[in-house]
Write an enzyme that holds these catalytic residues in place. Structure first.
Site, PDB file in Angstrom:
ATOM      1  N   ARG A   1       0.294 -14.641  85.446  1.00 26.71           N
ATOM      2  CA  ARG A   1       0.154 -14.164  84.077  1.00 26.71           C
ATOM      3  C   ARG A   1      -0.577 -15.218  83.247  1.00 26.71           C
ATOM      4  O   ARG A   1      -0.388 -16.435  83.454  1.00 26.71           O
ATOM      5  CB  ARG A   1       1.555 -13.933  83.506  1.00 26.71           C
ATOM      6  CG  ARG A   1       1.610 -13.329  82.124  1.00 26.71           C
ATOM      7  CD  ARG A   1       1.113 -11.918  82.100  1.00 26.71           C
ATOM      8  NE  ARG A   1       1.564 -11.168  80.941  1.00 26.71           N
ATOM      9  CZ  ARG A   1       1.118  -9.950  80.652  1.00 26.71           C
ATOM     10  NH1 ARG A   1       0.213  -9.362  81.418  1.00 26.71           N
ATOM     11  NH2 ARG A   1       1.579  -9.292  79.607  1.00 26.71           N
ATOM     12  N   THR A  21      -5.817  -2.052  83.102  1.00 26.41           N
ATOM     13  CA  THR A  21      -5.227  -2.634  84.308  1.00 26.41           C
ATOM     14  C   THR A  21      -5.622  -1.894  85.583  1.00 26.41           C
ATOM     15  O   THR A  21      -6.070  -0.775  85.537  1.00 26.41           O
ATOM     16  CB  THR A  21      -3.688  -2.641  84.174  1.00 26.41           C
ATOM     17  OG1 THR A  21      -3.345  -3.327  83.018  1.00 26.41           O
ATOM     18  CG2 THR A  21      -2.974  -3.196  85.342  1.00 26.41           C
ATOM     19  N   THR A  36      -5.108  -7.463  85.550  1.00 27.24           N
ATOM     20  CA  THR A  36      -5.510  -6.861  84.277  1.00 27.24           C
ATOM     21  C   THR A  36      -6.261  -7.849  83.405  1.00 27.24           C
ATOM     22  O   THR A  36      -6.129  -9.066  83.580  1.00 27.24           O
ATOM     23  CB  THR A  36      -4.231  -6.403  83.525  1.00 27.24           C
ATOM     24  OG1 THR A  36      -4.610  -5.706  82.345  1.00 27.24           O
ATOM     25  CG2 THR A  36      -3.335  -7.565  83.135  1.00 27.24           C
ATOM     26  N   GLU A  61      -5.807  -6.800  80.202  1.00 28.88           N
ATOM     27  CA  GLU A  61      -5.071  -6.139  79.117  1.00 28.88           C
ATOM     28  C   GLU A  61      -5.777  -4.862  78.683  1.00 28.88           C
ATOM     29  O   GLU A  61      -5.781  -3.920  79.425  1.00 28.88           O
ATOM     30  CB  GLU A  61      -4.825  -7.069  77.939  1.00 28.88           C
ATOM     31  CG  GLU A  61      -3.478  -6.873  77.234  1.00 28.88           C
ATOM     32  CD  GLU A  61      -3.156  -5.487  76.699  1.00 28.88           C
ATOM     33  OE1 GLU A  61      -2.394  -4.778  77.378  1.00 28.88           O
ATOM     34  OE2 GLU A  61      -3.585  -5.132  75.613  1.00 28.88           O
ATOM     35  N   ASP A 119       0.002  -8.928  74.002  1.00 31.80           N
ATOM     36  CA  ASP A 119       1.256  -8.399  74.582  1.00 31.80           C
ATOM     37  C   ASP A 119       2.487  -9.121  74.012  1.00 31.80           C
ATOM     38  O   ASP A 119       3.618  -8.700  74.251  1.00 31.80           O
ATOM     39  CB  ASP A 119       1.258  -8.522  76.112  1.00 31.80           C
ATOM     40  CG  ASP A 119       0.683  -7.278  76.784  1.00 31.80           C
ATOM     41  OD1 ASP A 119       0.276  -6.347  76.059  1.00 31.80           O
ATOM     42  OD2 ASP A 119       0.645  -7.226  78.020  1.00 31.80           O
ATOM     43  N   SER A 156       5.128  -8.562  80.212  1.00 33.97           N
ATOM     44  CA  SER A 156       4.279  -7.542  80.825  1.00 33.97           C
ATOM     45  C   SER A 156       5.116  -6.352  81.252  1.00 33.97           C
ATOM     46  O   SER A 156       6.347  -6.429  81.338  1.00 33.97           O
ATOM     47  CB  SER A 156       3.587  -8.145  82.051  1.00 33.97           C
ATOM     48  OG  SER A 156       2.958  -7.140  82.802  1.00 33.97           O
ATOM     49  N   SER A 157       4.417  -5.266  81.547  1.00 33.42           N
ATOM     50  CA  SER A 157       5.074  -4.102  82.149  1.00 33.42           C
ATOM     51  C   SER A 157       4.624  -3.898  83.585  1.00 33.42           C
ATOM     52  O   SER A 157       5.023  -2.921  84.219  1.00 33.42           O
ATOM     53  CB  SER A 157       4.717  -2.842  81.349  1.00 33.42           C
ATOM     54  OG  SER A 157       5.183  -2.959  80.044  1.00 33.42           O
ATOM     55  N   GLY A 190      -1.748   1.092  83.188  1.00 33.51           N
ATOM     56  CA  GLY A 190      -1.395   1.923  82.030  1.00 33.51           C
ATOM     57  C   GLY A 190      -0.389   1.337  81.076  1.00 33.51           C
ATOM     58  O   GLY A 190       0.471   2.062  80.573  1.00 33.51           O
ATOM     59  N   GLY A 191      -0.472   0.013  80.829  1.00 31.36           N
ATOM     60  CA  GLY A 191       0.416  -0.593  79.838  1.00 31.36           C
ATOM     61  C   GLY A 191       1.869  -0.301  80.154  1.00 31.36           C
ATOM     62  O   GLY A 191       2.287  -0.317  81.314  1.00 31.36           O
TER      63      GLY A 191
HETATM   64  N1  GLU Z   1      -1.017  -6.000  79.317  1.00 31.53           N
HETATM   65  C1  GLU Z   1      -0.354  -4.969  80.025  1.00 31.53           C
HETATM   66  C2  GLU Z   1       0.903  -5.482  80.680  1.00 31.53           C
HETATM   67  O1  GLU Z   1       0.912  -6.556  81.168  1.00 31.53           O
HETATM   68  C3  GLU Z   1      -1.204  -4.434  81.103  1.00 31.53           C
HETATM   69  C4  GLU Z   1      -2.426  -3.873  80.531  1.00 31.53           C
HETATM   70  C5  GLU Z   1      -2.292  -2.447  80.358  1.00 31.53           C
HETATM   71  O2  GLU Z   1      -2.205  -1.740  81.352  1.00 31.53           O
HETATM   72  O3  GLU Z   1      -2.290  -2.030  79.224  1.00 31.53           O
HETATM   73  O4  GLU Z   1       1.874  -4.812  80.724  1.00 31.53           O
END
Ligand code: GLU
Length: 611
Positions: free
Chosen positions: A120, A423, A441, A443, A465, A489-490, A510-511
């Site tokens: 990360r 991502t 990713t 982001e 994030d 993160s997710s 997808g966040g």
């Molecule tokens: N920044 C997001 C995360 O780490 C991933 C990026 C995204 O898919 O939006 O969860």
């Protein structure tokens, strides 16, 4: 029959490295010399394949074929994952690359255990709790923060690549980056999806001349059929191949990153917030080997990413809650109808998000162990009603080790959290049984929008994030910015073992929907009797403790109607995430699956296809 032949050819192509056939429309002027012809576009877009010898599932056939080439030549899943992700830096540059970070989960067949690498991005030492507040003390406008030097974290992907090769690979970085360099030099043929993504980002890319020069030739988004060559990126790969990742973390590439972050080169009349990154920040960067989070689901062992990703714990809590709902209702998930399945699923993910938002972040003492426990799940399941959705937002729980059948619920409403939607997830397995699940990713789709001048790669905006201000009124927030800290993160690269043998690996883009998409694929495959590609392609729902996102084909169905009648507030979302997965139902047998249609469809391949 035709399909069979096409697939066989696809897997047999020693590919990328051979000249490709190019449609006449791709070249306005005389075709370039053979070794300058674009690569890969002749590959079929095949979402799924089964067979032997190893497998890969990615969003792009070029990247998948790079992995297949490595596997065929005796590389491990780690070797193939590194080479394929570097290729994704070229053909999927808006989603990943050396300007970003990620999480790598690996089943090591020799050691018979799952290990992870946390790559990360880190906050520079100059970042502090109030960095994303405006002069009025209120959170900065999100888009202003995204398109800026301030949002750029110290990138981690290159450090993952090197560590993955060192710990789990057999090939050098020099070898591993060669296909990516070649693709960047020779170019690839832009498709509809890439062109559309460029058009969506055109306005912000136009703010940065170095970005516009690559992706907006002549001031317009690259068009389908255009051969996109990236000579600066090729040069960067060449430099990394000869000098190693030190050229980045302690060398000219890093210096250019720092300059871009601190003095973004913008178009005339455009100013964006600057960052405060130094070479000391880059030199201090480490990809961290970490123990995975582990949980069980119906007798299987589930391994995911620990903090700073909340992905592993949130997927595990979702699965734990689904087990508890089975206990409470006496009906297994496999025996419910589609409505009850999705109702349970939405209730579980919303509950897991309530806990994620309150408890998880890159801080010491986050109660992840308790959140993973069956006792906590039993307590959290007590609000579940099989006939009715719980009112949103569901309150977060108290993971304190003292669980009663229905514990007191905390109060406090979650505030909006900043998560983008981009991502890429790559899944690879090799003939020896090693498995890589790697989500990476930059982001947002297109990251910060800033290409590093002269080096050709996009920088992340991962620091958005962090929560800009405390998310829950009156509660400490574990995800506020701080020096050296990694934003929550997710991302949820996941590997599932059955009595010690990997049987499934999956992950998504997808966040925050990454968590729900990954859990939906796991349950779709394990509980709903779907084929793997059926589970990946199934219409998705994503309940994250606010209105439930739902894809149109599900919203418009009788199931969608029934869920609304149960009280699920819904918001239609065209596409929820993009995922890839590999199933290994028997030793030596692989099914790779990518998206059949989302994002233009992905690419599942195996070394030796069988049908
Ligand atoms: N920044 C997001 C995360 O780490 C991933 C990026 C995204 O898919 O939006 O969860």
């Amino acid at each position: 029959m035709t399909r069979t032949v096409t697939l066989a050819l696809a897997a047999a192509l020693p590919l990328l490295l051979t000249p490709a056939l190019v449609p006449a429309s791709a070249h306005a002027s005389p075709p370039p010399a053979k070794d300058r012809e674009p690569v890969g576009h002749e590959l079929p877009h095949t979402a799924t394949m089964s067979g032997r010898g190893g497998a890969v599932a990615s969003v792009d056939p070029v990247a998948s074929q790079v992995a297949i080439d490595v596997l065929e030549r005796g590389g491990t899943a780690a070797d193939a994952a590194v080479a394929a992700t570097a290729a994704l830096n070229v053909v999927e540059p808006y989603a990943t690359g050396m300007g970003g970070g990620g999480f790598f989960v690996y089943y090591d067949a020799k050691k018979k255990r799952v290990q992870t690498i946390d790559g990360r991005e880190t906050a520079p030492a100059s970042l502090h709790e109030k960095s994303f507040l405006g002069p009025d003390g209120k959170p900065m406008d999100f888009d202003t923060a995204v398109n800026s030097g301030l949002s750029v974290g110290v990138p981690g992907n290159l450090a993952i690549w090197q560590q993955a090769l060192d710990r789990f690979g057999t090939r050098s970085l020099r070898q591993s980056l060669a296909p990516a360099q070649r693709i960047a030099e020779r170019g690839f043929v832009v498709d509809e999806a890439f062109s559309a993504a460029t058009a969506e980002n055109a306005e912000r890319f136009a703010q940065f001349p170095a970005t516009a020069a690559v992706f907006l030739p002549g001031g317009k988004p690259v068009q389908p059929g255009h051969v996109l060559r990236q000579p600066d990126l090729a040069k960067t790969f060449r430099l990394l191949r000869s000098k190693g990742i030190g050229a980045f973390y302690d060398g000219p590439i890093g210096k250019a990153v720092v300059d871009t972050v601190n003095h973004p080169a913008t178009a005339k009349g455009v100013t964006v917030p600057r960052g405060g990154m130094t070479m000391t920040d880059l030199r201090a960067y480490r990809a961290l080997p970490k123990k995975p989070v582990t949980s069980t689901y119906k007798g299987l062992d589930v391994y995911g990413m620990p903090l700073p990703s909340a992905g592993g714990a949130a997927v595990a809590e979702t699965l734990n809650l689904l087990e508890q709902y089975e206990k409470r209702t006496g009906t297994p998930l496999s025996k419910t109808d589609g409505v009850q399945y999705l109702h349970r699923f939405a209730e579980a993910t919303a509950t897991a998000f309530a806990d994620r938002d309150r408890w998880m972040g890159d801080v010491h003492g986050a109660p992840v162990g308790e959140i993973l426990s069956k006792g906590f799940a039993a307590e959290r399941a007590c609000g579940f009603d099989p006939a009715k959705a719980q009112a949103r937002p569901i309150a977060f729980g108290q993971p304190d080790g003292r669980y009663i059948s229905c514990g007191p619920l905390a109060s406090g409403k979650p505030a909006k959290v900043n998560d983008g939607a981009s991502t890429t997830h790559l899944t690879v397995a090799d003939r020896w049984g090693n498995v890589a699940a790697y989500t990476s990713t930059i982001e947002q789709f297109g990251g910060s929008g800033m290409v590093v001048p002269g080096y050709g790669f996009l920088l992340n905006n991962q620091l958005t994030d962090f929560n800009f201000a405390p998310a829950i009124k009156g509660e400490p927030d574990p995800n506020l910015p701080a020096p050296g800290k990694r934003p929550r993160s997710s991302m949820a690269p996941t590997i599932v073992l059955d009595h010690g043998r990997p049987v499934l690996a999956a992950g998504a883009a997808g966040g925050p929907t990454i968590i729900t998409s990954t859990a939906q694929i796991i349950t779709g495959y394990l509980d709903r009797d779907l084929t793997l590609v059926g589970a990946v392609g199934a219409p998705r729902i994503s309940s994250r403790n606010t209105a439930t996102d739902i894809e149109p084909r599900l919203y418009d169905s009788k199931t969608g109607e029934a869920l609304r009648a149960m009280g699920h507030p819904m918001k239609v979302k065209e596409i929820i995430g993009r995922a890839t997965a590999i199933a290994m139902p028997a030793r030596g047998w692989f099914t790779a699956a990518a998206e059949p249609t989302r994002g233009g469809g992905g690419s599942g391949m195996v070394v030796a296809p069988k049908w």
